[in-house]
Scaffold this motif. Structure first.
Motif, PDB file in Angstrom:
ATOM      1  N   VAL A   1       0.864  -1.181   0.000  1.00  0.00           N
ATOM      2  CA  VAL A   1       0.000   0.000   0.000  1.00  0.00           C
ATOM      3  C   VAL A   1       0.903   1.234   0.000  1.00  0.00           C
ATOM      4  O   VAL A   1       1.904   1.277   0.709  1.00  0.00           O
ATOM      5  CB  VAL A   1      -0.908   0.036   1.255  1.00  0.00           C
ATOM      6  CG1 VAL A   1      -1.834   1.242   1.212  1.00  0.00           C
ATOM      7  CG2 VAL A   1      -1.721  -1.252   1.378  1.00  0.00           C
ATOM      8  N   LEU A   2       0.537   2.217  -0.816  1.00  0.00           N
ATOM      9  CA  LEU A   2       1.246   3.492  -0.809  1.00  0.00           C
ATOM     10  C   LEU A   2       0.400   4.513  -0.067  1.00  0.00           C
ATOM     11  O   LEU A   2      -0.804   4.637  -0.329  1.00  0.00           O
ATOM     12  CB  LEU A   2       1.458   3.982  -2.247  1.00  0.00           C
ATOM     13  CG  LEU A   2       2.524   3.248  -3.063  1.00  0.00           C
ATOM     14  CD1 LEU A   2       2.314   3.515  -4.552  1.00  0.00           C
ATOM     15  CD2 LEU A   2       3.923   3.695  -2.659  1.00  0.00           C
ATOM     16  N   LEU A   3       1.021   5.221   0.865  1.00  0.00           N
ATOM     17  CA  LEU A   3       0.329   6.267   1.622  1.00  0.00           C
ATOM     18  C   LEU A   3       0.889   7.616   1.172  1.00  0.00           C
ATOM     19  O   LEU A   3       2.109   7.801   1.154  1.00  0.00           O
ATOM     20  CB  LEU A   3       0.577   6.093   3.125  1.00  0.00           C
ATOM     21  CG  LEU A   3       0.285   4.718   3.737  1.00  0.00           C
ATOM     22  CD1 LEU A   3       0.675   4.709   5.221  1.00  0.00           C
ATOM     23  CD2 LEU A   3      -1.184   4.348   3.575  1.00  0.00           C
ATOM     24  N   PHE A   4       0.010   8.510   0.795  1.00  0.00           N
ATOM     25  CA  PHE A   4       0.444   9.844   0.346  1.00  0.00           C
ATOM     26  C   PHE A   4      -0.189  10.903   1.237  1.00  0.00           C
ATOM     27  O   PHE A   4      -1.403  10.915   1.416  1.00  0.00           O
ATOM     28  CB  PHE A   4      -0.043  10.125  -1.080  1.00  0.00           C
ATOM     29  CG  PHE A   4       0.589   9.290  -2.155  1.00  0.00           C
ATOM     30  CD1 PHE A   4       1.695   9.755  -2.865  1.00  0.00           C
ATOM     31  CD2 PHE A   4       0.057   8.060  -2.503  1.00  0.00           C
ATOM     32  CE1 PHE A   4       2.258   9.000  -3.881  1.00  0.00           C
ATOM     33  CE2 PHE A   4       0.624   7.295  -3.518  1.00  0.00           C
ATOM     34  CZ  PHE A   4       1.732   7.765  -4.209  1.00  0.00           C
ATOM     35  N   ASP A   5       0.625  11.818   1.782  1.00  0.00           N
ATOM     36  CA  ASP A   5       0.073  12.926   2.562  1.00  0.00           C
ATOM     37  C   ASP A   5       0.262  14.237   1.798  1.00  0.00           C
ATOM     38  O   ASP A   5       1.339  14.820   1.818  1.00  0.00           O
ATOM     39  CB  ASP A   5       0.730  13.008   3.941  1.00  0.00           C
ATOM     40  CG  ASP A   5      -0.023  13.953   4.877  1.00  0.00           C
ATOM     41  OD1 ASP A   5      -1.015  14.580   4.427  1.00  0.00           O
ATOM     42  OD2 ASP A   5       0.366  14.065   6.048  1.00  0.00           O
ATOM     43  N   GLU A   6      -0.769  14.673   1.131  1.00  0.00           N
ATOM     44  CA  GLU A   6      -0.742  15.917   0.342  1.00  0.00           C
ATOM     45  C   GLU A   6       0.530  16.032  -0.480  1.00  0.00           C
ATOM     46  O   GLU A   6       1.301  16.974  -0.310  1.00  0.00           O
ATOM     47  CB  GLU A   6      -0.889  17.127   1.262  1.00  0.00           C
ATOM     48  CG  GLU A   6      -2.208  17.095   2.003  1.00  0.00           C
ATOM     49  CD  GLU A   6      -2.616  18.470   2.503  1.00  0.00           C
ATOM     50  OE1 GLU A   6      -2.376  19.441   1.762  1.00  0.00           O
ATOM     51  OE2 GLU A   6      -3.163  18.548   3.596  1.00  0.00           O
ATOM     52  N   PRO A   7       0.744  15.070  -1.389  1.00  0.00           N
ATOM     53  CA  PRO A   7       2.017  15.026  -2.101  1.00  0.00           C
ATOM     54  C   PRO A   7       2.255  16.200  -3.042  1.00  0.00           C
ATOM     55  O   PRO A   7       3.389  16.436  -3.435  1.00  0.00           O
ATOM     56  CB  PRO A   7       1.914  13.716  -2.901  1.00  0.00           C
ATOM     57  CG  PRO A   7       0.447  13.475  -3.047  1.00  0.00           C
ATOM     58  CD  PRO A   7      -0.169  13.988  -1.777  1.00  0.00           C
ATOM     59  N   THR A   8       1.200  16.944  -3.374  1.00  0.00           N
ATOM     60  CA  THR A   8       1.418  18.040  -4.332  1.00  0.00           C
ATOM     61  C   THR A   8       1.233  19.422  -3.712  1.00  0.00           C
ATOM     62  O   THR A   8       1.422  20.419  -4.397  1.00  0.00           O
ATOM     63  CB  THR A   8       0.441  17.923  -5.529  1.00  0.00           C
ATOM     64  OG1 THR A   8      -0.903  17.947  -5.041  1.00  0.00           O
ATOM     65  CG2 THR A   8       0.677  16.646  -6.307  1.00  0.00           C
ATOM     66  N   SER A   9       0.900  19.484  -2.421  1.00  0.00           N
ATOM     67  CA  SER A   9       0.510  20.807  -1.928  1.00  0.00           C
ATOM     68  C   SER A   9       1.698  21.717  -1.615  1.00  0.00           C
ATOM     69  O   SER A   9       1.497  22.913  -1.409  1.00  0.00           O
ATOM     70  CB  SER A   9      -0.435  20.693  -0.735  1.00  0.00           C
ATOM     71  OG  SER A   9       0.132  19.893   0.235  1.00  0.00           O
TER      72      SER A   9
END
Ligand SMILES: Nc1ncnc2c1ncn2[C@@H]1O[C@H](COP(=O)(O)OP(=O)(O)OP(=O)(O)O)[C@@H](O)[C@H]1O
Ligand SMILES: [Mg+2]
Length: 256
Positions: A173-181
């Motif tokens: 599973v990949l977890l992303f936390d606001e990767p573009t902000s």
């Protein structure tokens, strides 16, 4: 489906900081190929929820189960903590996280960043890690930047490098936390394109994002958090198109 086949199950997470409740019973099931997006106002608990999934924060109550393996907790001096840090390391390798601020190691080249954990955690030889790392950099469009240091890369390049680094662990599973902000607007597109490709490939992903187009097009499920609870959840065609909650309508803007 039996729990053992589900990449990530989270049940009834609770978390307080300084006696203030931040998560008040959050649950989620990410099945193979699901893309779950978490949306909500600042402070609603999105990052804390994500960080509890890979034990960067320890939930006060609730379960995290990765492919059927429940994380073991113990209580010491009244404080809940993981019972086995080796298990936590193993779980983290299976749930790779991509952060808002990229978090590449500044003293290592891009390829160095990508091969570090596979060499030391997965035990790959330098040559194999390098070959696989270069293939991943190719995938995110950075093969020609392999020898650059993070400071020599744009934010978008650093973030694509961070995605390559996460993929190098072959996570479930990949977890992303606001990767573009944290990115300048013109750099957002390249990162979202990589993320869309990962979703198309059938990767299981949990993504905190403010990119509503991405959520609408890519998500299998959207969860709207408010004050540490799920206020509304469902497929984007419902949650983002016909939201029931007045709060969510307001969050989504004047169209509603
Ligand atoms: N380490 C911490 N110590 C104390 N309070 C914290 C800590 N981390 C988060 N909080 C608090 O928990 C609440 C939820 O924070 P969280 O970072 O999960 O929100 P978020 O939904 O990710 O917000 P944002 O959209 O601004 O990133 C906030 O009120 C925050 O101040
Ligand atoms: Mg956050």
């Amino acid at each position: 489906m039996a729990n053992t086949e589900i990449p990530l199950v989270v049940r009834d997470l609770h978390k307080q900081f300084n006696d203030t409740p931040v998560l008040e019973g959050l649950s989620l099931e990410a099945h193979e190929g699901d893309v779950i997006t978490l949306i909500g106002a600042s402070g609603s608990g999105k990052s804390t929820f994500l960080r509890c999934m890979n034990l960067l924060e320890v939930p006060d109550a609730g379960e995290v189960i990765v492919h059927g393996e429940p994380v073991a907790f113990q209580t010491r001096r009244g404080k809940r903590e993981p019972a086995d840090w080796r298990q936590v390391e193993r779980i983290r390798a299976r749930l790779s996280m991509v952060f808002q601020g990229f978090n590449l190691w500044a003293h290592m080249t891009l390829i160095g960043n990508v091969i570090e954990a596979p060499r030391h955690v997965l035990g790959l030889s330098k040559r194999e890690a390098h070959e696989r790392g270069m293939a991943l950099l190719e995938r995110v469009g950075l093969a020609d930047r392999a020898g650059y240091f993070p400071a020599q890369l744009s934010g978008g390049q650093q973030q694509r490098g961070a995605i390559a680094r996460a993929l190098a662990m072959e996570p479930e599973v990949l977890l992303f936390d606001e990767p573009t902000s944290a990115l300048d607007p013109e750099l957002v597109g390249d990162v979202l394109k990589v993320m869309r490709e990962l979703a198309d490939e059938g990767r299981t992903m949990v993504v905190v994002t403010h990119e509503m187009d991405f959520a609408r097009d890519v998500a299998s499920q959207v969860m709207y958090l408010h004050a540490g609870r799920v206020e509304e959840a469902g497929p984007p065609s419902e949650v983002l198109v016909n939201p029931e909650s007045a709060r969510l309508q307001q969050f989504l803007g004047p169209r509603f």
